[in-house]
Design a protein around this motif. Structure first.
Motif, PDB file in Angstrom:
ATOM      1  N   ILE A  18      49.333  39.061  34.565  1.00  0.00           N
ATOM      2  CA  ILE A  18      48.099  38.264  34.616  1.00  0.00           C
ATOM      3  C   ILE A  18      46.960  39.093  35.188  1.00  0.00           C
ATOM      4  O   ILE A  18      45.861  39.163  34.617  1.00  0.00           O
ATOM      5  N   ILE A  19      47.214  39.743  36.325  1.00  0.00           N
ATOM      6  CA  ILE A  19      46.168  40.526  36.982  1.00  0.00           C
ATOM      7  C   ILE A  19      45.689  41.645  36.073  1.00  0.00           C
ATOM      8  O   ILE A  19      44.474  41.873  35.925  1.00  0.00           O
TER       9      ILE A  19
ATOM     10  N   ARG B 193      41.930  42.006  34.622  1.00  0.00           N
ATOM     11  CA  ARG B 193      41.140  43.209  34.925  1.00  0.00           C
ATOM     12  C   ARG B 193      40.657  43.850  33.621  1.00  0.00           C
ATOM     13  O   ARG B 193      39.535  44.350  33.555  1.00  0.00           O
ATOM     14  N   ASP B 194      41.518  43.846  32.580  1.00  0.00           N
ATOM     15  CA  ASP B 194      41.109  44.399  31.282  1.00  0.00           C
ATOM     16  C   ASP B 194      39.931  43.629  30.696  1.00  0.00           C
ATOM     17  O   ASP B 194      39.164  44.179  29.889  1.00  0.00           O
TER      18      ASP B 194
ATOM     19  N   ASP C 160      37.519  36.666  41.746  1.00  0.00           N
ATOM     20  CA  ASP C 160      37.891  35.585  40.833  1.00  0.00           C
ATOM     21  C   ASP C 160      39.365  35.669  40.431  1.00  0.00           C
ATOM     22  O   ASP C 160      40.033  34.640  40.267  1.00  0.00           O
ATOM     23  N   ILE C 161      39.866  36.905  40.263  1.00  0.00           N
ATOM     24  CA  ILE C 161      41.286  37.063  39.960  1.00  0.00           C
ATOM     25  C   ILE C 161      42.123  36.519  41.114  1.00  0.00           C
ATOM     26  O   ILE C 161      43.117  35.811  40.904  1.00  0.00           O
ATOM     27  N   ALA C 162      41.714  36.842  42.341  1.00  0.00           N
ATOM     28  CA  ALA C 162      42.445  36.355  43.512  1.00  0.00           C
ATOM     29  C   ALA C 162      42.469  34.829  43.532  1.00  0.00           C
ATOM     30  O   ALA C 162      43.496  34.205  43.851  1.00  0.00           O
TER      31      ALA C 162
ATOM     32  N   ILE D 204      46.233  33.378  28.377  1.00  0.00           N
ATOM     33  CA  ILE D 204      47.053  34.360  29.078  1.00  0.00           C
ATOM     34  C   ILE D 204      47.613  33.773  30.370  1.00  0.00           C
ATOM     35  O   ILE D 204      48.809  33.867  30.661  1.00  0.00           O
ATOM     36  N   VAL D 205      46.732  33.132  31.164  1.00  0.00           N
ATOM     37  CA  VAL D 205      47.163  32.597  32.451  1.00  0.00           C
ATOM     38  C   VAL D 205      48.188  31.487  32.269  1.00  0.00           C
ATOM     39  O   VAL D 205      49.220  31.441  32.946  1.00  0.00           O
TER      40      VAL D 205
END
Length: 296
Positions: free
Chosen positions: A68-69, A73-74, A81-83, A115-116
């Motif tokens: 996921i991360i 990032r890609d 926001d990812i956190a 994806i998530v």
């Protein structure tokens, strides 16, 4: 929260075993360099870090978060926001955070949400996989073509490699004994990986001078005992099968830390040499394991 007891630690190791950072990187297709960066940024903290060597170990259950991360990032999603997305594990939070970005990020909302949702739920799609099995692969002579390749350039590299390899087969009179294959390092350590594309042949043959000029060489692919899973479908979803296979090896065998092999069993039309539609593709992923280490 009470401290874990030795018995509970043993139970966790049985149900959610540890993976070395190298093994974890191959199973998630996230480089060791990126994993170290995720740790430093607090996005993905290893389950344990050896105090003397600094060596990181991860749980199988962390594979989904790693992927996921990387994918977020890609897509240039900011770290904060990812956190929030990874911490919340809530599709509604994901939509709210992404909706706050500029128009270019909003256009990617559907892809990010897909994806998530898929990876957080750790969906195993039976239609994409065959059951993992163990197979002994005999040593074989091969014509090979090697290079350092970015992940985004795999298809371009392999197209050029197999054009050179099959031309070399024709020029040398070698007899192919299997489909086009490739070997990838045991750990995804850098953005550029050393990749070896090869075609197995019946016996070693003299290499014509014209073949030498193309970069094709004669090599010996060593014997190996491998855990094998067949990916059914396009290469854009092959990470699903890597994740499944890496988790199986962690639970049922000992990884040999040798290059992982991909056999492109069904890939191109034999008449036109054009890549077949994704639903027709079949790729065997062969993960080397220590002989005799596999359990049911």
């Amino acid at each position: 929260m009470p401290a874990a007891t030795p018995n509970s630690d043993r139970h966790l190791d049985d149900t959610d075993p540890l993976m070395s950072i190298g093994m974890f990187s191959r199973a998630s297709l996230v480089s060791v360099k990126a994993l170290r960066s995720y740790h430093e940024q607090g996005l993905l903290v290893p389950d344990s870090v050896d105090p003397s060597s600094g060596y990181r170990s991860y749980r199988v259950s962390q594979l989904a978060d790693a992927v996921i991360i990387k994918r977020l990032r890609d897509l240039d999603v900011p770290l904060r926001d990812i956190a929030e997305i990874v911490g919340a594990r809530d599709p509604d939070v994901t939509k709210k955070v992404i909706a706050e970005h500029e128009a270019d990020m909003r256009r990617r909302l559907d892809e990010v949400t897909r994806i998530v949702d898929e990876l957080q739920e750790a969906i195993d799609r039976p239609s994409l996989h065959t059951p993992v099995h163990v197979r002994d692969e005999a040593a074989t002579h091969a014509l090979a073509f090697s290079g350092f390749v970015d992940e985004s350039d795999y298809a371009t590299f392999l197209d050029g490699a197999y054009a050179a390899l099959f031309a070399a087969v024709d020029m040398s009179g070698a007899i192919p004994t299997g489909s086009g294959s490739a070997r990838y390092p045991a750990a995804v350590d850098t953005d550029q990986e050393p990749v070896e594309a090869y075609v197995p042949i019946a016996a070693p043959i003299p290499i014509p001078s014209g073949v030498h000029d193309t970069g094709v060489v004669l090599t010996l692919i060593p014997a190996a005992t491998c855990a094998v899973a067949t990916h059914i479908g396009g290469y854009d979803t092959i990470g699903d099968t890597y994740r499944l296979l890496g988790a199986w090896v962690a639970r049922h065998a000992t990884s040999a830390d040798l290059p992982v092999r991909e056999h492109y069993v069904v890939s191109t039309d034999p008449d036109t040499h054009e890549l077949l539609p994704p639903e027709q593709l079949r790729t065997e992923i062969c993960w080397p394991i220590v002989p005799g280490s596999a359990s049911a």
